[in-house]
Design a protein around this motif. Structure first.
Motif, PDB file in Angstrom:
ATOM      1  N   ALA A 148      97.501  72.509  43.611  1.00 30.70           N
ATOM      2  CA  ALA A 148      96.214  73.501  43.206  1.00 30.70           C
ATOM      3  C   ALA A 148      95.241  73.484  44.313  1.00 30.70           C
ATOM      4  O   ALA A 148      94.676  74.578  44.746  1.00 30.70           O
ATOM      5  CB  ALA A 148      95.767  72.978  41.758  1.00 30.70           C
ATOM      6  N   ASP A 149      94.829  72.120  44.767  1.00 29.05           N
ATOM      7  CA  ASP A 149      94.040  71.891  45.872  1.00 29.05           C
ATOM      8  C   ASP A 149      94.269  72.580  47.175  1.00 29.05           C
ATOM      9  O   ASP A 149      93.338  73.385  47.748  1.00 29.05           O
ATOM     10  CB  ASP A 149      93.813  70.645  46.195  1.00 29.05           C
ATOM     11  N   TYR A 153      91.047  77.378  44.657  1.00 28.95           N
ATOM     12  CA  TYR A 153      90.622  77.484  43.167  1.00 28.95           C
ATOM     13  C   TYR A 153      90.108  79.055  43.310  1.00 28.95           C
ATOM     14  O   TYR A 153      89.357  79.318  44.078  1.00 28.95           O
ATOM     15  CB  TYR A 153      89.662  76.642  42.568  1.00 28.95           C
ATOM     16  N   PRO A 154      90.123  79.664  41.868  1.00 25.29           N
ATOM     17  CA  PRO A 154      90.573  79.265  40.619  1.00 25.29           C
ATOM     18  C   PRO A 154      91.990  79.418  40.865  1.00 25.29           C
ATOM     19  O   PRO A 154      92.838  80.202  41.510  1.00 25.29           O
ATOM     20  CB  PRO A 154      90.047  80.413  39.836  1.00 25.29           C
ATOM     21  N   VAL A 155      92.761  78.760  39.861  1.00 22.10           N
ATOM     22  CA  VAL A 155      94.331  78.674  39.800  1.00 22.10           C
ATOM     23  C   VAL A 155      94.569  78.909  38.227  1.00 22.10           C
ATOM     24  O   VAL A 155      93.616  78.537  37.468  1.00 22.10           O
ATOM     25  CB  VAL A 155      94.780  77.370  40.280  1.00 22.10           C
ATOM     26  N   ARG A 170      92.941  78.750  32.776  1.00 18.71           N
ATOM     27  CA  ARG A 170      92.207  78.887  34.171  1.00 18.71           C
ATOM     28  C   ARG A 170      91.618  77.791  34.428  1.00 18.71           C
ATOM     29  O   ARG A 170      90.672  77.065  33.649  1.00 18.71           O
ATOM     30  CB  ARG A 170      91.388  80.002  34.112  1.00 18.71           C
ATOM     31  N   ASP A 172      88.924  76.285  37.445  1.00 20.77           N
ATOM     32  CA  ASP A 172      87.851  76.884  38.542  1.00 20.77           C
ATOM     33  C   ASP A 172      87.448  75.805  39.510  1.00 20.77           C
ATOM     34  O   ASP A 172      87.000  76.156  40.479  1.00 20.77           O
ATOM     35  CB  ASP A 172      86.588  77.421  38.052  1.00 20.77           C
ATOM     36  N   ARG A 173      87.783  74.368  39.117  1.00 19.19           N
ATOM     37  CA  ARG A 173      87.235  73.356  40.142  1.00 19.19           C
ATOM     38  C   ARG A 173      88.223  72.260  40.050  1.00 19.19           C
ATOM     39  O   ARG A 173      88.824  72.085  39.026  1.00 19.19           O
ATOM     40  CB  ARG A 173      85.940  72.639  39.504  1.00 19.19           C
ATOM     41  N   ALA A 174      88.406  71.563  41.205  1.00 17.58           N
ATOM     42  CA  ALA A 174      89.354  70.581  41.039  1.00 17.58           C
ATOM     43  C   ALA A 174      89.128  69.591  40.298  1.00 17.58           C
ATOM     44  O   ALA A 174      90.244  68.833  39.752  1.00 17.58           O
ATOM     45  CB  ALA A 174      89.451  69.835  42.720  1.00 17.58           C
ATOM     46  N   PHE A 177      90.968  69.951  36.821  1.00 24.71           N
ATOM     47  CA  PHE A 177      92.316  70.309  36.803  1.00 24.71           C
ATOM     48  C   PHE A 177      92.984  69.133  35.974  1.00 24.71           C
ATOM     49  O   PHE A 177      93.889  69.474  34.906  1.00 24.71           O
ATOM     50  CB  PHE A 177      92.983  70.132  38.353  1.00 24.71           C
ATOM     51  N   ARG A 201      98.023  80.665  42.005  1.00 28.29           N
ATOM     52  CA  ARG A 201      96.932  81.389  42.476  1.00 28.29           C
ATOM     53  C   ARG A 201      96.264  82.192  41.444  1.00 28.29           C
ATOM     54  O   ARG A 201      97.018  83.292  40.863  1.00 28.29           O
ATOM     55  CB  ARG A 201      96.919  81.915  43.739  1.00 28.29           C
TER      56      ARG A 201
END
Length: 675
Positions: A148-149, A153-155, A170, A172-174, A177, A201
């Motif tokens: 993901a990183d 983001y967003p993922v 969803r 938006d920030r690591a 997660f 993604r």
């Protein structure tokens, strides 16, 4: 053709299948749980078999009991509806082993498309475009976080075996997660028995466009055009329409060909839906990516039926019996525009929390089912308004199943006509007894974004200012309608004895009456006094209103309020007075001051269950300090997880329930002490 089939589902889809089967001369068998003993789908079928307790895991997911019921009643085939067992490859194989026809795709096709990760790999081999992401088998949390990183983001985290928005978040920030991953995996395991996820993604401003496909046992496969399902809340569809606004003929043909290729890649038979994420390009065209394939009939299939004139349930039965598809691709045509609204028991202004309760009033707009074409070509004439439901007035919406009450489907010659018909149909839909999303749906349909087809899956969120916490009917108009209803009710109960009349007549001037009404926690004293002729003077706070009214029926009233004419409907149930009009609805409470007890209620600052459900997790322990708004517990209700936040700052004194406990609405979950 089959002589008898068993319907392994409940609600509106079971009613729909029973109706189509009866028209085709096929007998049907219903299955039901403790909660569904008196349900509409039970009455709609020729026979019914009890299969267990109210929870789905104790009944509708007990497939051996369903097979036993089919064999015992002499059914030749099983229709799984949608949800529950419809995409369960083991159930499909068990049907075949028991000598029953599974009215759906082959188990191998379900298996191939049942895993989102495996399906994406298959589509990549077929050359279908995919959203960039991680679709591997290794679900180590640290690996998923790194993937993901790396993609940025967003993922979007998605349950690999899932659907219907469950097990999807969803991020938006690591730093968010890990918590989102745990929540997705819990929800996926509870809903699908599989906690595997994939990470993709997140496409900004995505549209959700799906293609209806249908295959037969002779190797033919067609697509019945597309549906736009972009209007969603919590990744679950709210409105669906066909065809998709702005879709070019070339792009429609390209997506249709890709969907057919996907179906043929797994030797698909029966009804299925290939779902795509689409991005609008600068020139207005669409770029699309394969998302998943639902190997079943979809909830929104009526809009496809409306624009094509074909009964997809009838197609399912004929194809399952070995018959070929009734038409070739070149013979399929679209006509007009159709929109479906999912009417649910929920609180849109309360974060879409599901609602439970009794349907004290359930009044639908005038509607009809599809009718056969006079030409006898197998097509049907679309109804201007259609209602698919599995409930009737007096039924209860329980916490055991999903929150959908009905599907309201409209058709028009074009999208503008369909929009107008949908707004009118929602206006004439009256449900009293529990929270619903009907008023919210009217706001969405009436919004500038939806009216102009400015669509994406974030439409509801980006239009919050005009969709949430909006007033219904103006209070003075609702009060006047309640006054008219109360007086009309008194008048109808009066006898010929003049002393039984309560019209306020006096030899020397009119009597002054007082009515006490409440809107939420606010109470309003309303004064009534006869004016000249038929005029009634109403006092509401500092306002003075002039009212002339007459009853148009038991519930409908014509009002002339300060010279302006209105027609409103009032439904009284207990102390509640639900008022419906062109501008919306409002529910007032009629208060008897002599009978009113002191308000009980919960003391402020308590953490209570907002609906009946099960405790999934506590995120704090006794002795922990918490801040107002901090996530402290997770509940599951109506197949969805709901995170509960601390109502105030404090210290957790005690957890009052254990994980896994069922709790009632209003139950206090933990005790907080002030710091």
């Amino acid at each position: 053709m089959f002589k008898k089939i068993l319907i392994a589902n409940r609600g509106e889809i079971a009613c729909r299948v029973a109706k189509t089967a009866r028209r085709m001369g096929i007998n049907t068998v219903a299955v039901y749980s403790d909660a569904d003993a008196q349900a509409r789908h039970v009455a709609a079928c020729d026979e019914a078999v009890h299969i267990g307790g109210s929870a789905a895991r104790d009944s509708y997911l007990q497939w051996q009991r369903i097979l036993d019921a089919a064999i015992a009643t002499g059914a030749q085939a099983v229709h799984p509806g949608y949800g529950f067992l419809s995409e369960n490859e083991d159930f499909a194989r068990a049907c075949a082993a028991a000598g029953l026809v599974f009215i759906g795709p082959p188990p191998e096709a379900i298996a191939a498309m049942g895993s989102k990760a495996a399906a994406k790999s298959l589509m990549a081999q077929a050359g279908v475009p995919l959203v960039p992401g991680y679709h591997g088998a290794d679900n180590d949390p640290a690996l998923l976080q790194r993937e993901a990183d790396a993609m940025g983001y967003p993922v979007l985290i998605k349950a690999s075996a899932g659907g219907g928005g469950r097990g999807m978040r969803r991020v938006d920030r690591a730093e968010d997660f890990a918590a989102a991953l745990r929540s997705c995996q819990r929800e996926a395991a509870a809903s699908f028995g599989n906690d595997h996820v994939l990470v993709e993604r997140y496409v900004t401003r995505p549209r959700h466009i799906e293609i209806q496909v249908f295959g037969d046992t002779q190797g033919q496969c067609v697509y019945l055009f597309e549906r736009d399902c972009s209007v969603q809340r919590r990744h679950q569809k709210v409105l669906e329409e066909a065809p998709a606004p702005g879709m070019s003929a070339a792009r429609r043909a390209e997506m249709g060909a890709a969907a057919v290729a996907a179906a043929k890649a797994v030797n698909y038979v029966g009804a299925g839906t290939v779902e795509f994420i689409a991005e609008e390009l600068d020139d207005g065209d669409l770029r699309f990516y394969f998302m998943e394939m639902n190997t079943r009939l979809q909830v929104e299939h009526p809009v496809t039926e409306a624009i094509t004139g074909h009964d997809l349930v009838e197609w399912q039965l004929r194809v399952a019996a070995g018959q070929p598809l009734p038409v070739a691709q070149a013979d399929l045509r679209m006509h007009g525009h159709a929109i479906e609204a999912r009417i649910c028991a929920e609180q849109p202004d309360g974060g879409f929390l599901p609602a439970t309760g009794q349907l004290n009033v359930l009044q639908w707009p005038a509607h009809v089912a599809f009718t056969r074409n006079a030409e006898g070509d197998g097509r049907q004439n679309p109804a201007a308004v259609r209602v698919d439901t599995g409930v009737v007035q007096g039924d209860a919406i329980s916490p055991f199943y999903d929150s959908m009450i009905a599907k309201l489907i409209v058709w028009g010659e074009d999208r503008a006509q369909a929009l107008a018909r949908l707004d009118a149909a929602l206006r004439d839909t009256h449900i009293v007894g529990l929270h619903t999303n009907v008023a919210f749906l009217r706001r969405v349909v009436g919004s500038q974004a939806f009216a102009t087809a400015d669509l994406d899956t974030a439409l509801i969120e980006r239009e919050r200012a005009v969709l949430f916490d909006q007033p219904g009917l103006p209070l003075p108009l609702a009060v006047a309608a309640v006054v008219a209803h109360e007086l009309a009710t008194e008048r109808s109960a009066a006898g010929t004895d003049p002393w039984s009349h309560r019209d306020g007549w006096r030899m020397h001037g009119g009597a002054r009456r007082r009515l006490h009404l409440a809107l939420g926690d606010a109470q309003h004293a309303v004064t009534l006094q006869r004016g000249t002729g038929e005029t009634l003077e109403i006092g509401l706070g500092d306002a003075r209103l002039s009212l002339v009214h007459r009853a148009l029926g038991e519930h409908r009233h014509e009002l002339v309020l300060d010279g302006v004419r209105h027609v409103l409907t009032v439904h009284a149930h207990g102390q509640a007075r639900a008022v419906f009009g062109d501008a919306g609805s409002l529910t007032l409470t009629h208060i008897d001051p002599l009978a009113q007890a002191a308000a009980g209620g919960a003391a402020g600052g308590r953490l209570t269950a907002p609906m009946p459900g099960k405790v999934i997790a506590f995120l704090v322990a006794a002795g922990d300090s918490v801040q107002a708004g901090q996530a402290v517990a997770v509940m599951e209700a109506m197949k969805m997880e709901h995170t509960l936040n601390a109502p105030r700052d404090g210290v957790v004194a005690e957890l009052l329930y254990a994980v896994g406990d069922q709790v009632a609405e209003g139950a206090e979950l933990l005790q907080l002490q002030g710091e």
